[in-house]
Design a protein around this motif. Structure first.
Motif, mmCIF file in Angstrom:
data_model
loop_
_atom_site.group_PDB
_atom_site.id
_atom_site.type_symbol
_atom_site.label_atom_id
_atom_site.label_comp_id
_atom_site.label_asym_id
_atom_site.label_seq_id
_atom_site.Cartn_x
_atom_site.Cartn_y
_atom_site.Cartn_z
ATOM 1 N N TYR A 140 0.829 -1.207 0.000
ATOM 2 C CA TYR A 140 0.000 0.000 0.000
ATOM 3 C C TYR A 140 0.863 1.256 0.000
ATOM 4 N N PHE A 141 1.829 1.318 0.895
ATOM 5 C CA PHE A 141 2.649 2.527 1.006
ATOM 6 C C PHE A 141 3.493 2.764 -0.250
ATOM 7 N N GLN A 142 3.904 1.687 -0.910
ATOM 8 C CA GLN A 142 4.701 1.832 -2.123
ATOM 9 C C GLN A 142 3.870 2.300 -3.319
ATOM 10 N N CYS A 143 2.588 1.954 -3.324
ATOM 11 C CA CYS A 143 1.766 2.204 -4.515
ATOM 12 C C CYS A 143 0.749 3.334 -4.368
ATOM 13 N N ALA A 144 0.448 3.736 -3.143
ATOM 14 C CA ALA A 144 -0.500 4.837 -2.952
ATOM 15 C C ALA A 144 0.080 6.131 -3.512
ATOM 16 N N PRO A 145 -0.688 6.888 -4.287
ATOM 17 C CA PRO A 145 -0.149 8.107 -4.907
ATOM 18 C C PRO A 145 0.224 9.188 -3.901
ATOM 19 N N LEU B 277 -0.576 10.309 0.575
ATOM 20 C CA LEU B 277 -1.323 10.103 1.811
ATOM 21 C C LEU B 277 -1.749 11.432 2.425
ATOM 22 N N ASP B 278 -1.733 12.477 1.608
ATOM 23 C CA ASP B 278 -2.097 13.811 2.095
ATOM 24 C C ASP B 278 -3.591 14.087 1.989
ATOM 25 N N THR B 279 -4.341 13.136 1.420
ATOM 26 C CA THR B 279 -5.769 13.358 1.213
ATOM 27 C C THR B 279 -6.577 12.692 2.322
ATOM 28 N N THR B 280 -7.822 13.142 2.465
ATOM 29 C CA THR B 280 -8.776 12.512 3.378
ATOM 30 C C THR B 280 -10.067 12.285 2.605
ATOM 31 N N PRO B 281 -10.572 11.073 2.503
ATOM 32 C CA PRO B 281 -9.969 9.854 3.047
ATOM 33 C C PRO B 281 -8.716 9.454 2.281
ATOM 34 N N LEU B 282 -7.960 8.531 2.840
ATOM 35 C CA LEU B 282 -6.761 8.050 2.189
ATOM 36 C C LEU B 282 -7.112 7.310 0.901
ATOM 37 N N PRO B 283 -6.232 7.345 -0.102
ATOM 38 C CA PRO B 283 -6.515 6.657 -1.370
ATOM 39 C C PRO B 283 -6.551 5.141 -1.193
ATOM 40 N N VAL B 284 -7.215 4.487 -2.126
ATOM 41 C CA VAL B 284 -7.334 3.027 -2.106
ATOM 42 C C VAL B 284 -6.313 2.424 -3.061
ATOM 43 N N VAL B 285 -5.723 1.298 -2.675
ATOM 44 C CA VAL B 285 -4.832 0.520 -3.543
ATOM 45 C C VAL B 285 -5.406 -0.884 -3.649
ATOM 46 N N GLU B 286 -5.418 -1.414 -4.865
ATOM 47 C CA GLU B 286 -5.866 -2.790 -5.075
ATOM 48 C C GLU B 286 -4.661 -3.722 -4.990
ATOM 49 N N ILE B 287 -4.779 -4.778 -4.197
ATOM 50 C CA ILE B 287 -3.695 -5.744 -4.026
ATOM 51 C C ILE B 287 -4.167 -7.101 -4.525
ATOM 52 N N VAL B 288 -3.411 -7.659 -5.467
ATOM 53 C CA VAL B 288 -3.760 -8.917 -6.115
ATOM 54 C C VAL B 288 -2.906 -10.020 -5.498
ATOM 55 N N VAL B 289 -3.568 -11.015 -4.919
ATOM 56 C CA VAL B 289 -2.891 -11.991 -4.062
ATOM 57 C C VAL B 289 -3.030 -13.407 -4.631
ATOM 58 N N PRO B 290 -1.956 -13.993 -5.185
ATOM 59 C CA PRO B 290 -1.997 -15.414 -5.567
ATOM 60 C C PRO B 290 -2.299 -16.260 -4.335
ATOM 61 N N THR B 291 -3.267 -17.177 -4.458
ATOM 62 C CA THR B 291 -3.854 -17.794 -3.274
ATOM 63 C C THR B 291 -3.920 -19.307 -3.405
ATOM 64 N N GLY B 292 -3.379 -20.007 -2.390
ATOM 65 C CA GLY B 292 -3.469 -21.460 -2.320
ATOM 66 C C GLY B 292 -4.176 -21.863 -1.049
ATOM 67 N N GLY B 293 -3.399 -21.934 0.062
ATOM 68 C CA GLY B 293 -3.988 -22.257 1.363
ATOM 69 C C GLY B 293 -4.701 -21.082 2.005
ATOM 70 N N GLY B 294 -4.544 -19.890 1.430
ATOM 71 C CA GLY B 294 -5.301 -18.727 1.891
ATOM 72 C C GLY B 294 -4.642 -17.914 2.989
ATOM 73 N N GLY B 295 -3.387 -18.203 3.343
ATOM 74 C CA GLY B 295 -2.734 -17.447 4.409
ATOM 75 C C GLY B 295 -2.499 -15.995 4.058
ATOM 76 N N ASN B 296 -2.005 -15.744 2.844
ATOM 77 C CA ASN B 296 -1.689 -14.375 2.442
ATOM 78 C C ASN B 296 -2.950 -13.525 2.283
ATOM 79 N N ILE B 297 -4.009 -14.126 1.765
ATOM 80 C CA ILE B 297 -5.244 -13.357 1.594
ATOM 81 C C ILE B 297 -5.907 -13.121 2.953
ATOM 82 N N THR B 298 -5.724 -14.064 3.893
ATOM 83 C CA THR B 298 -6.214 -13.838 5.262
ATOM 84 C C THR B 298 -5.490 -12.661 5.894
#
Length: 486
Positions: free
Chosen positions: A239-244, A246-267
């Motif tokens: 998020y911190f690397q890709c958000a344009p 953080l001076d705005t309110t509300p804070l901007p949204v970043v989409e994170i795409v997560v390769p998923t097997g057992g589901g730990g990373n998406i959890t």
């Protein structure tokens, strides 16, 4: 901070209790009793932190200073990351077409699991040395977990680790990273079965409460809360690397795409959301698409069989961390979670309640990719960027490439896309160097580091588990023999 079982059948434990348990005694998974909520000022302050510093801040929220003093916690995390090849531990590559790839694979085994397991290994050693205690670790692996777990504890005198791998279903490099480790405390078993089948004897041994207690059994699969905790940091850093800004309110949204097997990373991503991080999560899977079907249709049920794919570490039909996500989204309703998971355990099929499915589909988007999709994504990324993706990272790239306008639903790809103004970060869980066969199928030339090339000349050691054998009995007997030297 205390931890409770998703099924509510045991009392709360502290971090040490959750660390050494793996599965809770009632069959559930440990989760924090309360998820800390961060305000905008904290997020803005954290945005300047390095990845190791983020891990320290996050872990300090879930591990009390009384249990592990903050200075000691910092030292343990520094030690965990000391073997990583990249100076920043993880690295963001900004590619063409707005694709950001967060490389999580700069550890010893070239896989993202080195991040959480290196920390978990340090936490284990800290408590074991204090208590003068010995533990027996049981790990089932679909590819990368086993080698990362081995590297985190190899040579440790107060730990024995038993790893089951699916013979012939890992890549040669993945298998060699496990079988070439010949320390006395490492015991590797190559089983003629798939990744779900090798989990069964492990569950059976954990279910024998007396045996598990006598030999101090624990797991380093992502059932272990410690791994989920460390992985939360991936999402904050992305998020911190890709958000344009953080001076705005509300804070901007970043989409994170997560390769998923057992589901730990998406959890971990779902927990980051609950903590106040403004991210949109996309769970991307291969042809073993149970998570995709669950998000899209509320259909948490097994297919007829596990399909062998190019993204082999994601060839999983029973993503156990979905239990944590359902518990989180149900408002920590352990009765509902217990009922649902017991139904799934018996029937291997579950239709989510309408309200819970609605919450899940609001929290996650999803996408599935075939082997052909994976190959095309690997080829396109190379052609446009001269950048090699592993097949798991290519599942995330497929999602990105499948929506050039980024503003509509793509029926062809079963993907949901967000508005073009939303930055996107694709998590890259492994180095392409580990997947030569997939690269060759895509017509690409593998680039092998010397550490990986050397594996083919090293001595190997493993025990074969044939179909028809009682795998749990074989493990039971080996653990008893090994225990005699403690």
């Amino acid at each position: 901070m205390e931890y409770v079982s998703t099924r509510g059948g045991v009392g709360a434990v502290d971090f040490e209790g959750a660390l050494f348990s793996g599965y809770a005694p009632d069959g559930g998974l440990f989760m924090p009793q309360h998820i800390p909520l961060l305000d905008g000022d904290t997020l803005r302050r954290w945005s300047c932190l390095s990845y190791p510093e983020l891990v320290k801040e996050l872990c300090s929220l879930f591990i009390t200073d009384k249990l592990v003093p903050r200075s000691t916690l910092n030292d343990l995390i520094d030690r965990a990351f000391s073997r990583f090849r990249h100076k920043d531990v993880i690295h963001l590559s900004r590619l063409k077409d707005g694709m950001n790839v967060l490389e999580l694979w700069h550890g010893v085994t070239y896989a993202f699991k080195d991040l959480s397991l290196s920390c978990t290994g340090q936490f284990l050693q800290y408590f074991l040395e204090k208590k003068q205690k010995h533990v027996t670790i049981l790990v089932g692996t679909s590819g990368d977990t086993g080698s990362s777990a081995i590297e985190s504890v190899r040579g440790q005198k107060n730990i024995d680790i038993f790893v089951l791998l699916p013979k012939g279903l890992c890549t040669q490099i993945q298998e060699l990273q496990m079988t070439t480790v010949i320390e006395d405390n490492v015991h590797v078993f190559a089983a003629h079965g798939n990744s779900d089948e090798i989990d069964e004897p492990i569950k059976e041994l954990f279910a024998d409460v007396d045996f598990a207690r006598k030999y101090n059994l624990m797991s380093l699969n992502s059932v272990n809360w410690s791994r989920i905790m460390v992985q939360i940091a991936h999402h904050f850093y992305a998020y911190f690397q890709c958000a344009p800004s953080l001076d705005t309110t509300p804070l901007p949204v970043v989409e994170i795409v997560v390769p998923t097997g057992g589901g730990g990373n998406i959890t971990a991503g779902c927990i980051a959301q609950k903590m106040g991080l403004p991210i949109r999560l996309v769970a991307v899977v291969n042809s073993n698409d149970i998570i995709h079907r669950t998000v899209q249709h509320g259909d948490f049920s097994l297919s007829e069989s596990v399909k062998a794919t190019l993204a082999s570490a994601m060839d999983i039909q029973e993503p156990y961390n979905v239990e944590r996500i359902l518990w989180l989204l149900s408002g920590s309703d352990n009765r509902l979670t217990k009922t649902l998971m017991e139904q799934f355990s018996v029937l291997k099929s579950l239709k989510l309640p309408e309200d819970l499915h609605r919450k899940l589909s609001e929290t996650l988007r999803s996408c599935s990719a075939s082997d052909e999709d994976i190959v095309r994504a690997m080829q396109r990324c190379w052609e446009e960027n001269r950048y090699l993706l592993c097949p798991h990272s290519a599942v995330a790239a497929h999602y990105h490439y499948s929506q050039p306008d980024r503003a509509c639903f793509h029926q062809k790809f079963s993907c949901f896309s967000f508005l073009a103004s939303t930055p996107r970060c694709c998590l890259a869980p492994a180095s392409a160097a580990k997947f030569q066969e997939a690269l060759l199928r895509a017509g690409l030339v593998p680039q092998l580091p010397p550490e990986i090339t050397a594996l083919t000349t090293m001595e190997t050691r493993s025990t074969l588990l044939e179909r028809g054998q009682d795998w749990a009995q074989v493990l039971w007997e080996r653990i008893k023999v090994v225990a005699q030297r403690w």
